[in-house]
Design an enzyme around this catalytic site. Structure first.
Site, PDB file in Angstrom:
ATOM      1  N   LYS A 175     -36.765  16.574  24.324  1.00 31.08           N
ATOM      2  CA  LYS A 175     -36.395  17.941  24.692  1.00 31.08           C
ATOM      3  C   LYS A 175     -37.508  18.503  25.580  1.00 31.08           C
ATOM      4  CE  LYS A 175     -33.047  18.012  21.460  1.00 31.08           C
ATOM      5  NZ  LYS A 175     -31.636  18.132  21.700  1.00 31.08           N
ATOM      6  N   HIS A 294     -23.413   7.871  21.566  1.00 30.64           N
ATOM      7  CA  HIS A 294     -23.421   9.292  21.222  1.00 30.64           C
ATOM      8  C   HIS A 294     -21.992   9.775  21.265  1.00 30.64           C
ATOM      9  CE1 HIS A 294     -25.728  13.092  20.867  1.00 30.64           C
ATOM     10  NE2 HIS A 294     -24.519  13.537  21.079  1.00 30.64           N
TER      11      HIS A 294
END
Length: 449
Positions: A175, A294
């Site tokens: 992130k 994902h």
């Protein structure tokens, strides 16, 4: 001639709308070992009897159409039709039923998850006789699952490749997910891996944007990876997201990853599509790459309680289409999950044989025969204090992924990674010594720190 064609020929062809339940509701049908079985949660419109609603689902997802057509006489419907063979009211819900439907194996193309879904859920969801419809579970017979390659490698091969045994693997999503340059992104990857994580991950939205093109990211991440591997003496990986706008571009990225020598790539399996996913899984097995899946956009299909499809169906489909890791909720943290239900589909991903167990949401006994297992990935809002619970719930065969839970550490990325590694090893050791993680969890983490 089948009985159906006979009657049709003798009576002459009658057009017009007729009730589905006359043909497609067969409560005395004995299911075959080769049938694909589905459990649908059906909410009929007021005034529509449940038998008709269940039969409508069976019809529209197999051979039926809204009227009798003369070409029905050219085939044996009895051989090809889906059948609603069971109905049970849902406890505590008004006017809601579980409809069990059996589909003959011949309705499906071999080795195509795409075709299986097109057939079963392709056009029944907008059906006007139903207020809502949810696919709760599928039973995939070995005769069908054997036509799939399945996960590129599976749990055991992955552990052997990584040389890591007896504990959950640790990951971290880098992130901020958007906006870093490739060089700074690589730096964050290095710090996390150097601190003790097994994997770092591209966020699902990171493909190839103007601020960081995919090739630059792949290069800097590979550099970070090799530096961390050299310094720690452990095998590590970064999930390089190969998802792209076309299948050709996706494979091109996977090829580049293989040329760099990295161990694992990643794909967004719902937004990328089942067909692309299966192609990538085949490429990964042929070239020794692990494949991290994902399930971005899963909640679009799976979040509503009475419409759409349950995540366990997507999990089964993924095991057939192919992936070595898949995101599977957390039970704790920011993404939802009820414990028993989550454990139900975690077992569907990992085990060879799963018994029917309605309390865990498993409607059918599923025998995967020799299809490799998939590692469930717990991620989303979890941090180091969740470690005892996660170790207890998911066990060793899992990947625990901490994004903000690593990078949000007040001292920086590497100390955050160290904290996670120390915590997981402390939890595994405590568990192996017979301590109760649920009760003593916080104490175990405090002692370790």
């Amino acid at each position: 001639m089948s009985p159906q064609t006979e009657t049709k020929a003798s009576v002459g062809f009658k057009a017009g709308v007729k009730d589905y339940k006359l043909t497609y509701y067969t409560p005395d049908y004995e299911t075959k070992d080769t049938d694909i079985l589905a459990a649908f949660r059906v909410t009929p419109q007021p005034g529509v009897p449940p038998e008709e609603a269940g039969a409508a689902v069976a019809a529209e997802s197999s051979t039926g159409t809204w009227t009798t057509v003369w070409t029905d006489g050219l085939t044996s419907l009895d051989r090809y039709k889906g059948r609603c063979y069971g109905l049970e009211p849902v406890a505590g819900e008004e006017n809601q039923y579980i409809a069990y439907v059996a589909y003959p194996l011949d309705l499906f193309e071999e080795g195509s998850v795409t075709n299986m879904f097109t057939s079963i859920v392709g056009n029944v969801f907008g059906f006007k006789a139903l207020r809502a419809l949810r696919l709760e579970d599928l039973r995939i017979p070995p005769a069908y699952s054997k036509t799939f390659q399945g996960p590129p490698h599976g749990i055991q091969v992955e552990r052997d490749k990584l040389n890591k045994y007896g504990r959950p693997l640790l990951g971290c999503t880098i992130k901020p997910k958007l906006g870093l340059s490739a060089k700074n992104y690589g730096r964050a990857v290095y710090e996390c891996l150097r601190g003790g994580l097994d994997f770092t991950k591209d966020d699902e939205n990171v493909n190839s944007q103007p601020f960081m093109r995919w090739r630059d990211r792949f290069l800097f991440c590979a550099e970070a990876l090799y530096k961390a591997v050299a310094e720690t003496g452990e095998i590590k990986g970064h999930y390089l997201n190969a998802t792209a706008g076309t299948c050709e571009e996706m494979i091109k990225r996977a090829v580049f990853a293989r040329e760099l020598g990295v161990p694992i790539v990643m794909h967004d399996y719902l937004t990328g599509g089942f067909t692309a996913n299966t192609s990538l899984a085949h490429y990964c097995r042929d070239n020794g790459l692990l494949l991290h899946i994902h399930x971005x956009x899963x909640x679009x299909x799976x979040x509503x309680k009475n419409h759409g499809m349950h995540f366990r169906v997507l999990a089964k489909a993924l095991r057939m289409s192919g992936g070595d890791h898949v995101h599977a909720g957390t039970v704790v943290g920011k993404l939802e999950g009820e414990r028993d239900i989550t454990l139900g589909f975690v077992d569907l991903l990992r085990d060879d044989f799963i018994e029917k167990d309605r309390s865990r949401g498993i409607y059918f006994t599923q025998d995967w025969v020799s299809l490799p297992g998939v590692l469930p990935v717990a991620s989303g809002g979890i941090h180091v204090w969740h470690m005892p619970a996660l170790t207890e719930i998911f066990g060793d065969d899992s990947v625990l992924q901490f994004g903000g839970g690593t990078l949000g550490h007040p001292w920086g990325n590497a100390p955050g990674a160290v904290a996670n590694r120390v915590a997981v090893e402390a939890c595994v050791q405590a568990r192996n010594e017979g301590r109760d993680l649920a009760r003593e969890g916080n104490x175990i983490i405090r002692e370790a720190s």
